[in-house]
Design an enzyme around this catalytic site. Structure first.
Site, mmCIF file in Angstrom:
data_model
loop_
_atom_site.group_PDB
_atom_site.id
_atom_site.type_symbol
_atom_site.label_atom_id
_atom_site.label_comp_id
_atom_site.label_asym_id
_atom_site.label_seq_id
_atom_site.Cartn_x
_atom_site.Cartn_y
_atom_site.Cartn_z
ATOM 1 N N PRO A 121 6.346 -5.186 21.858
ATOM 2 C CA PRO A 121 5.500 -6.084 21.062
ATOM 3 C C PRO A 121 4.005 -5.818 21.186
ATOM 4 C CG PRO A 121 7.236 -7.327 22.139
ATOM 5 C CD PRO A 121 7.309 -5.929 22.689
ATOM 6 N N SER A 166 1.554 2.857 18.508
ATOM 7 C CA SER A 166 1.727 4.299 18.666
ATOM 8 C C SER A 166 1.497 4.772 20.094
ATOM 9 C CB SER A 166 0.761 5.029 17.723
ATOM 10 O OG SER A 166 1.002 4.664 16.367
ATOM 11 N N ARG A 187 11.792 3.074 -23.485
ATOM 12 C CA ARG A 187 10.785 2.082 -23.867
ATOM 13 C C ARG A 187 9.902 2.638 -24.984
ATOM 14 N NH1 ARG A 187 9.098 -3.120 -24.378
ATOM 15 N NH2 ARG A 187 6.964 -3.450 -23.662
ATOM 16 N N GLY A 205 5.473 -4.539 -16.826
ATOM 17 C CA GLY A 205 5.836 -5.843 -16.290
ATOM 18 C C GLY A 205 7.262 -5.907 -15.774
ATOM 19 N N GLU A 260 8.509 6.427 12.678
ATOM 20 C CA GLU A 260 8.406 7.693 13.397
ATOM 21 C C GLU A 260 6.972 8.213 13.463
ATOM 22 O OE1 GLU A 260 11.239 6.764 13.310
ATOM 23 O OE2 GLU A 260 12.805 8.270 13.385
#
Length: 401
Positions: A132, A136, A284, A356, A379
């Site tokens: 916690p 890194s 579209r 949208g 990672e």
């Protein structure tokens, strides 16, 4: 097959494996991924299918019941799976890293005990470095293992375990000062412990608690958890490799191949985003024609496709470098950095093409838009990759004065 992200020089077996995985993704993952993701539901049926395909043992040697395939084959399979749903690739990735660490660094007894069951998917792995209070800076971990007789007693709190609840075996990095005098560099006093547990949440064995799933923006379905050790007792023969003080190097070796995996995930998600974007652009219509006929959209599609191709090429190069037995931290760092950044950009461009509708949960691109950011930090962040790349370049191009 897609015109993009093709890989030259594959064997017939590799091509057959990839074709099988792609067919599985198209039929078993893509049709259900968005629904399962919205429910944050663990994809048990998909995982069972992956077990039947033998993917949990893809890189485990044949002598232990695996397929004995290369990192390249594995990475290309991950690319296909992430194209369907990135969370599924995460279920395999942490398992793969633990199996790889066992294969490379485990004692013979540890290999014999775990690898056959891991190859069959009966035992699934997770690994744990983060805590916690650190990101890194792995050298700053505070979780500790203290030797008492023939056991080690582990205490501490770990964070961000993929498969934390569903795994049976967790490779946990802790400090272990025993045998290492005061003043020893932090990374030389770390040990990887192999912690066996029952799947589930709560107290999964005496001294070990998996509190529950962390609620995330994306990367749903797969369980991400904390891990709390409070007087957890581990037999001394569960020190990875049998010797303390090597944990940092073992973990970094695992993360190095994990970076190729993350690059492959970025390639897969980006490829799917391109597929969705180019398809929607032809359906579209605006101003009397498909938006794909507008130059602005064609430019966007051209940029997206180029990024997909470039990221794939770098990922393949990093995997082949590792398979050759050569050092690949430079190539893996570059591939992870480029693929994750390009993935974010390609997904956003596909999102923009949808207009949208891209904001609607009815469209798949909405899920990808929430998934892509995880690859920027998994990672190792972009900044960490740049540090690795920069240091390696200075080694390769050392000034001769």
């Amino acid at each position: 097959m897609s015109r993009l992200a093709q890989t030259a020089g594959l064997t017939d077996i590799q091509q057959e494996i990839l074709a099988t995985v792609r067919d599985f993704v198209d039929k078993e993952i893509i049709p259900v991924a968005t629904e399962l993701e919205h429910r944050d539901e663990y994809p048990q049926q998909i995982v069972d299918g992956l077990k039947e395909l033998g993917l949990f043992g893809l890189m485990i040697p044949e002598e232990y019941g695996g397929l004995g395939e290369s990192l390249l084959t594995y990475a290309l399979c991950v690319e296909e799976i992430a194209r369907g749903w990135m969370s599924v690739s995460g279920i395999i990735n942490t398992h793969f890293i633990v199996a790889y660490m066992l294969k490379q660094h485990g004692t013979q007894e540890q290999k014999d005990t775990f690898l056959p069951r891991m190859a069959a998917g009966e035992v699934r792995g997770a690994f744990s470095m983060s805590e916690p209070a650190l990101g890194s800076d792995v050298s700053a971990i505070t979780s500790k293992g203290v030797k008492e007789g023939d056991e080690y007693v582990l205490n501490g709190q770990k964070m961000w375990l993929t498969n934390g609840g569903t795994s049976h075996l967790v490779a946990v990095l802790c400090r272990s000062d025993e045998g290492h005098p005061e003043g020893t560099a932090p990374h030389k006093s770390m040990t990887t412990f192999l912690v066996e547990k029952e799947p589930g949440f709560g107290e999964v064995r005496p001294g070990l608690t998996i509190p529950g799933k962390i609620d995330k923006m994306g990367y749903k379905g797969v369980d991400t958890t904390e891990l709390i050790m409070d007087g957890l007792r581990i037999p001394a023969n569960r020190v990875l490799g049998g010797t303390t003080g090597r944990g940092f190097y073992q973990m970094m070796d695992g993360v190095e191949v994990g970076r190729v995996n993350v690059a492959a995930r970025g390639c897969g998600v980006a490829q799917r985003a391109f597929e969705l974007g180019v398809s929607y652009a032809q359906q579209r219509h605006t101003f009397g024609k498909a938006i794909a006929q507008h130059q602005a959209i064609q430019f966007k599609l051209a940029e997206m496709a180029t990024k997909v191709e470039a990221a794939h090429a770098m990922m393949v190069n990093a995997a082949r470098k590792k398979d050759s037995g050569e050092r690949n931290d430079l190539e893996a760092g570059m591939a992870k950095y480029l693929a994750s950044e390009y993935c974010k950009e390609v997904v956003e461009d596909a999102f923009r093409i949808h207009g949208g509708y891209g904001f609607s949960k009815e469209y798949e691109i909405e899920r990808l838009y929430r998934e892509a950011p995880m690859l920027l930090i998994g990672e190792g962040t972009a900044e960490i990759q740049k540090m690795i790349i920069g240091r390696r370049l200075l080694e390769e191009y050392r000034f001769q004065g």
